[in-house]
Design a protein around this motif. Structure first.
Motif, mmCIF file in Angstrom:
data_model
loop_
_atom_site.group_PDB
_atom_site.id
_atom_site.type_symbol
_atom_site.label_atom_id
_atom_site.label_comp_id
_atom_site.label_asym_id
_atom_site.label_seq_id
_atom_site.Cartn_x
_atom_site.Cartn_y
_atom_site.Cartn_z
ATOM 1 N N LEU A 12 0.820 -1.209 0.000
ATOM 2 C CA LEU A 12 0.000 0.000 0.000
ATOM 3 C C LEU A 12 0.854 1.258 0.000
ATOM 4 O O LEU A 12 0.527 2.246 -0.680
ATOM 5 C CB LEU A 12 -0.933 -0.010 1.211
ATOM 6 N N ALA A 13 1.946 1.219 0.737
ATOM 7 C CA ALA A 13 2.817 2.394 0.803
ATOM 8 C C ALA A 13 3.394 2.727 -0.576
ATOM 9 O O ALA A 13 3.504 3.891 -0.964
ATOM 10 C CB ALA A 13 3.945 2.152 1.807
ATOM 11 N N ALA A 14 3.748 1.682 -1.327
ATOM 12 C CA ALA A 14 4.302 1.898 -2.664
ATOM 13 C C ALA A 14 3.253 2.492 -3.602
ATOM 14 O O ALA A 14 3.555 3.341 -4.449
ATOM 15 C CB ALA A 14 4.824 0.581 -3.229
ATOM 16 N N ILE A 15 2.001 2.049 -3.446
ATOM 17 C CA ILE A 15 0.922 2.551 -4.296
ATOM 18 C C ILE A 15 0.627 4.011 -3.996
ATOM 19 O O ILE A 15 0.389 4.815 -4.900
ATOM 20 C CB ILE A 15 -0.343 1.697 -4.097
ATOM 21 N N GLN A 16 0.667 4.382 -2.714
ATOM 22 C CA GLN A 16 0.319 5.740 -2.312
ATOM 23 C C GLN A 16 1.488 6.713 -2.418
ATOM 24 O O GLN A 16 1.284 7.925 -2.338
ATOM 25 C CB GLN A 16 -0.198 5.730 -0.874
ATOM 26 N N ALA A 17 2.686 6.229 -2.633
ATOM 27 C CA ALA A 17 3.859 7.099 -2.701
ATOM 28 C C ALA A 17 3.798 7.964 -3.964
ATOM 29 O O ALA A 17 3.242 7.553 -4.981
ATOM 30 C CB ALA A 17 5.138 6.266 -2.699
ATOM 31 N N PRO A 18 4.351 9.182 -3.915
ATOM 32 C CA PRO A 18 4.385 10.043 -5.110
ATOM 33 C C PRO A 18 5.097 9.341 -6.263
ATOM 34 O O PRO A 18 6.076 8.623 -6.071
ATOM 35 C CB PRO A 18 5.186 11.271 -4.637
ATOM 36 N N THR A 19 4.565 9.541 -7.465
ATOM 37 C CA THR A 19 5.142 8.894 -8.650
ATOM 38 C C THR A 19 6.415 9.606 -9.075
ATOM 39 O O THR A 19 6.454 10.835 -9.182
ATOM 40 C CB THR A 19 4.141 8.924 -9.822
ATOM 41 N N GLU A 20 7.470 8.850 -9.309
ATOM 42 C CA GLU A 20 8.704 9.391 -9.867
ATOM 43 C C GLU A 20 8.571 9.330 -11.385
ATOM 44 O O GLU A 20 8.890 8.315 -12.024
ATOM 45 C CB GLU A 20 9.908 8.591 -9.380
ATOM 46 N N VAL A 21 8.061 10.410 -11.961
ATOM 47 C CA VAL A 21 7.704 10.410 -13.372
ATOM 48 C C VAL A 21 8.892 10.054 -14.262
ATOM 49 O O VAL A 21 8.760 9.357 -15.264
ATOM 50 C CB VAL A 21 7.127 11.789 -13.775
ATOM 51 N N GLU A 22 10.079 10.536 -13.887
ATOM 52 C CA GLU A 22 11.253 10.293 -14.743
ATOM 53 C C GLU A 22 11.622 8.815 -14.807
ATOM 54 O O GLU A 22 12.310 8.381 -15.738
ATOM 55 C CB GLU A 22 12.449 11.122 -14.260
ATOM 56 N N ASN A 23 11.174 8.034 -13.830
ATOM 57 C CA ASN A 23 11.495 6.607 -13.826
ATOM 58 C C ASN A 23 10.320 5.733 -14.282
ATOM 59 O O ASN A 23 10.418 4.514 -14.280
ATOM 60 C CB ASN A 23 11.907 6.165 -12.414
ATOM 61 N N ARG A 24 9.221 6.372 -14.657
ATOM 62 C CA ARG A 24 8.022 5.614 -15.020
ATOM 63 C C ARG A 24 8.083 5.210 -16.488
ATOM 64 O O ARG A 24 8.421 6.006 -17.359
ATOM 65 C CB ARG A 24 6.775 6.470 -14.760
ATOM 66 N N HIS A 25 7.733 3.949 -16.765
ATOM 67 C CA HIS A 25 7.736 3.442 -18.136
ATOM 68 C C HIS A 25 6.330 3.292 -18.696
ATOM 69 O O HIS A 25 6.154 3.110 -19.904
ATOM 70 C CB HIS A 25 8.455 2.096 -18.201
ATOM 71 N N THR A 26 5.338 3.339 -17.847
ATOM 72 C CA THR A 26 3.951 3.219 -18.288
ATOM 73 C C THR A 26 3.461 4.543 -18.854
ATOM 74 O O THR A 26 3.699 5.603 -18.275
ATOM 75 C CB THR A 26 3.033 2.808 -17.115
ATOM 76 N N LYS A 27 2.772 4.480 -20.000
ATOM 77 C CA LYS A 27 2.193 5.680 -20.593
ATOM 78 C C LYS A 27 0.755 5.832 -20.109
ATOM 79 O O LYS A 27 0.001 4.864 -20.061
ATOM 80 C CB LYS A 27 2.219 5.599 -22.125
ATOM 81 N N ILE A 28 0.383 7.055 -19.758
ATOM 82 C CA ILE A 28 -0.966 7.334 -19.273
ATOM 83 C C ILE A 28 -1.693 8.183 -20.309
ATOM 84 O O ILE A 28 -1.231 9.266 -20.673
ATOM 85 C CB ILE A 28 -0.930 8.066 -17.921
ATOM 86 N N VAL A 29 -2.827 7.670 -20.795
ATOM 87 C CA VAL A 29 -3.652 8.373 -21.776
ATOM 88 C C VAL A 29 -4.850 8.973 -21.057
ATOM 89 O O VAL A 29 -5.594 8.263 -20.383
ATOM 90 C CB VAL A 29 -4.125 7.421 -22.890
ATOM 91 N N CYS A 30 -5.058 10.265 -21.202
ATOM 92 C CA CYS A 30 -6.180 10.960 -20.557
ATOM 93 C C CYS A 30 -7.107 11.531 -21.625
ATOM 94 O O CYS A 30 -6.651 12.222 -22.540
ATOM 95 C CB CYS A 30 -5.673 12.108 -19.683
ATOM 96 N N THR A 31 -8.387 11.223 -21.514
ATOM 97 C CA THR A 31 -9.380 11.805 -22.408
ATOM 98 C C THR A 31 -9.767 13.188 -21.885
ATOM 99 O O THR A 31 -10.173 13.326 -20.732
ATOM 100 C CB THR A 31 -10.627 10.918 -22.490
ATOM 101 N N LEU A 32 -9.644 14.184 -22.740
ATOM 102 C CA LEU A 32 -9.930 15.551 -22.326
ATOM 103 C C LEU A 32 -11.405 15.872 -22.524
ATOM 104 O O LEU A 32 -12.009 15.519 -23.532
ATOM 105 C CB LEU A 32 -9.076 16.542 -23.112
ATOM 106 N N GLY A 33 -11.975 16.553 -21.515
ATOM 107 C CA GLY A 33 -13.371 16.955 -21.568
ATOM 108 C C GLY A 33 -13.576 18.173 -20.702
ATOM 109 O O GLY A 33 -12.623 18.722 -20.127
ATOM 110 N N PRO A 34 -14.820 18.635 -20.576
ATOM 111 C CA PRO A 34 -15.095 19.874 -19.836
ATOM 112 C C PRO A 34 -14.570 19.894 -18.410
ATOM 113 O O PRO A 34 -14.237 20.960 -17.894
ATOM 114 C CB PRO A 34 -16.634 19.940 -19.852
ATOM 115 N N ALA A 35 -14.487 18.732 -17.766
ATOM 116 C CA ALA A 35 -14.048 18.700 -16.363
ATOM 117 C C ALA A 35 -12.549 18.908 -16.206
ATOM 118 O O ALA A 35 -12.071 19.152 -15.098
ATOM 119 C CB ALA A 35 -14.462 17.378 -15.716
ATOM 120 N N CYS A 36 -11.797 18.819 -17.313
ATOM 121 C CA CYS A 36 -10.331 18.863 -17.157
ATOM 122 C C CYS A 36 -9.641 19.584 -18.304
ATOM 123 O O CYS A 36 -8.473 19.309 -18.585
ATOM 124 C CB CYS A 36 -9.787 17.438 -17.032
ATOM 125 N N TRP A 37 -10.315 20.511 -18.964
ATOM 126 C CA TRP A 37 -9.654 21.094 -20.131
ATOM 127 C C TRP A 37 -9.235 22.558 -19.969
ATOM 128 O O TRP A 37 -8.875 23.213 -20.931
ATOM 129 C CB TRP A 37 -10.489 20.919 -21.395
#
Length: 212
Positions: A12-37
């Protein structure tokens, strides 16, 4: 003790820890809409690891998408990062039709029959429903499944009448559906263009012009 199970070192601690973006290999795709644009929210998405911004061309118009793209590029510039842009075309679609007597939904009962007609002007009921795909009677065969409304309704083909433009089906589950729901034909090579005129326009007149 044997080999470590995949994921066995995740807690759980690893899941809740801040993400080290520079070491991340997974790509995250976000759909843009009125709530986040807007720019501040886009910057938050970038901070959270957004790699790709998806523009859903099933909705909206070129002007609205261009304004969102400008805000995305502003947010990316503010953060000093690159964010990929994904133009997701609407593509060809098959939809059920409208209902008679102003009904907003119909209730379908497992075991009963439902006739699908390719006359899209027909106003439907729980006994007969229009389908936007003109080639339906010659594309499906008895025994095949038709999925409606993201699979919440499953139909089994009983017979096809090309002359009438109708397909007789059996309702496999109780369901309540609204008008113009998506329809899928698993395993069927549909007689529809891969790219519609709208898709081509979206790619040429929006994507290419805006260097997506």
């Amino acid at each position: 003790s044997g080999p470590e199970l995949r994921g066995g070192n995740i807690d759980l601690a690893a899941i809740q820890a801040p993400t080290e973006v520079e070491n991340r290999h997974t790509k995250i795709v976000c759909t843009l809409g009125p709530a986040c644009w807007d720019v501040p929210m886009l910057e938050k998405l970038i901070d959270a690891g957004m790699s790709v911004a998806r523009f859903n061309f099933s909705h909206g118009d070129h002007e609205g998408h261009k304004a969102c793209l400008d805000r995305l590029r502003e947010a990316a510039s503010n953060k000093g990062v690159h964010v990929a842009v994904l133009l997701d075309t609407k593509g060809p679609e098959i939809r059920s039709g409208f209902f008679a007597d102003g009904a907003k939904s119909i209730n379908l009962v497992k075991g009963e029959t439902l006739t699908l007609t390719t006359d899209y002007a027909f106003k439907g009921s729980a006994q007969k429903l229009a389908c936007s795909y003109p080639s339906l009677p010659k594309s499906v065969n008895p025994g095949q499944k038709i999925l409606v409304a993201d699979g919440s309704l499953v139909l089994t083909v009983l017979s096809c009448d090309e002359a009438k433009g109708e397909v007789e089906t059996r309702i496999d589950n109780n369901a309540s559906i609204g008008e113009r729901k998506n329809m899928n034909l698993p395993g069927v090579v549909v007689d529809l263009p891969t790219l519609t005129e709208k898709d081509i326009s979206d790619i040429k007149d929006w994507g290419c012009k805006n260097k997506v």
